[in-house]
Scaffold this motif. Sequence first.
Motif, mmCIF file in Angstrom:
data_model
loop_
_atom_site.group_PDB
_atom_site.id
_atom_site.type_symbol
_atom_site.label_atom_id
_atom_site.label_comp_id
_atom_site.label_asym_id
_atom_site.label_seq_id
_atom_site.Cartn_x
_atom_site.Cartn_y
_atom_site.Cartn_z
ATOM 1 N N GLU A 1 0.834 -1.202 0.000
ATOM 2 C CA GLU A 1 0.000 0.000 0.000
ATOM 3 C C GLU A 1 0.874 1.260 0.000
ATOM 4 O O GLU A 1 0.554 2.250 -0.668
ATOM 5 C CB GLU A 1 -0.959 0.010 1.189
ATOM 6 C CG GLU A 1 -1.987 1.099 1.077
ATOM 7 C CD GLU A 1 -3.083 1.030 2.120
ATOM 8 O OE1 GLU A 1 -3.753 2.059 2.314
ATOM 9 O OE2 GLU A 1 -3.281 -0.032 2.732
ATOM 10 N N ILE A 2 1.981 1.217 0.726
ATOM 11 C CA ILE A 2 2.920 2.346 0.731
ATOM 12 C C ILE A 2 3.486 2.549 -0.674
ATOM 13 O O ILE A 2 3.530 3.674 -1.188
ATOM 14 C CB ILE A 2 4.055 2.122 1.748
ATOM 15 C CG1 ILE A 2 3.503 2.167 3.178
ATOM 16 C CG2 ILE A 2 5.176 3.150 1.563
ATOM 17 C CD1 ILE A 2 4.472 1.699 4.246
ATOM 18 N N ARG A 3 3.896 1.459 -1.309
ATOM 19 C CA ARG A 3 4.436 1.553 -2.674
ATOM 20 C C ARG A 3 3.396 2.098 -3.646
ATOM 21 O O ARG A 3 3.709 2.917 -4.510
ATOM 22 C CB ARG A 3 4.927 0.190 -3.136
ATOM 23 C CG ARG A 3 6.166 -0.280 -2.426
ATOM 24 C CD ARG A 3 6.479 -1.729 -2.814
ATOM 25 N NE ARG A 3 7.562 -2.243 -2.051
ATOM 26 C CZ ARG A 3 8.802 -2.393 -2.516
ATOM 27 N NH1 ARG A 3 9.082 -2.059 -3.749
ATOM 28 N NH2 ARG A 3 9.741 -2.881 -1.749
ATOM 29 N N ALA A 4 2.151 1.653 -3.508
ATOM 30 C CA ALA A 4 1.079 2.127 -4.383
ATOM 31 C C ALA A 4 0.837 3.620 -4.189
ATOM 32 O O ALA A 4 0.602 4.348 -5.164
ATOM 33 C CB ALA A 4 -0.203 1.331 -4.125
ATOM 34 N N LEU A 5 0.910 4.075 -2.950
ATOM 35 C CA LEU A 5 0.742 5.505 -2.660
ATOM 36 C C LEU A 5 1.813 6.305 -3.393
ATOM 37 O O LEU A 5 1.523 7.318 -4.020
ATOM 38 C CB LEU A 5 0.806 5.750 -1.148
ATOM 39 C CG LEU A 5 0.788 7.210 -0.695
ATOM 40 C CD1 LEU A 5 -0.515 7.891 -1.088
ATOM 41 C CD2 LEU A 5 1.006 7.288 0.810
ATOM 42 N N TRP A 6 3.067 5.849 -3.335
ATOM 43 C CA TRP A 6 4.153 6.555 -4.015
ATOM 44 C C TRP A 6 3.963 6.521 -5.531
ATOM 45 O O TRP A 6 4.209 7.527 -6.207
ATOM 46 C CB TRP A 6 5.510 5.961 -3.634
ATOM 47 C CG TRP A 6 6.010 6.512 -2.339
ATOM 48 C CD1 TRP A 6 6.049 5.868 -1.136
ATOM 49 C CD2 TRP A 6 6.510 7.825 -2.097
ATOM 50 N NE1 TRP A 6 6.546 6.709 -0.167
ATOM 51 C CE2 TRP A 6 6.848 7.911 -0.733
ATOM 52 C CE3 TRP A 6 6.710 8.937 -2.904
ATOM 53 C CZ2 TRP A 6 7.366 9.069 -0.171
ATOM 54 C CZ3 TRP A 6 7.227 10.088 -2.336
ATOM 55 C CH2 TRP A 6 7.560 10.147 -0.986
ATOM 56 N N ARG A 7 3.506 5.384 -6.066
ATOM 57 C CA ARG A 7 3.265 5.309 -7.512
ATOM 58 C C ARG A 7 2.178 6.285 -7.941
ATOM 59 O O ARG A 7 2.320 6.993 -8.937
ATOM 60 C CB ARG A 7 2.876 3.888 -7.934
ATOM 61 C CG ARG A 7 4.052 2.922 -7.995
ATOM 62 C CD ARG A 7 3.668 1.613 -8.666
ATOM 63 N NE ARG A 7 2.633 0.882 -7.956
ATOM 64 C CZ ARG A 7 2.849 -0.015 -7.007
ATOM 65 N NH1 ARG A 7 4.080 -0.313 -6.638
ATOM 66 N NH2 ARG A 7 1.843 -0.635 -6.420
#
Length: 61
Positions: free
Chosen positions: A23-29
């Motif tokens: 979810e953190i990675r998706a937020l950054w993407r």
Amino acid sequence: MLHSMSTTVEPVSERSAAEVNEEIRALWRRSGGTLTIEQREEYQRLVMEWAAVATQQVRAA
């Protein structure tokens, strides 16, 4: 000015550290590499959740 700290205990996440990390990675993407104020607040919440879950998983191992 003094700020009070919350004494409410947050329940540990039902999600795994890997799920929270995704979810953190998706937020950054989604952000394109620059977080808005609201996204920064979500990021901080997610990192705190990830740290709590990761610590719990290490203790359980």
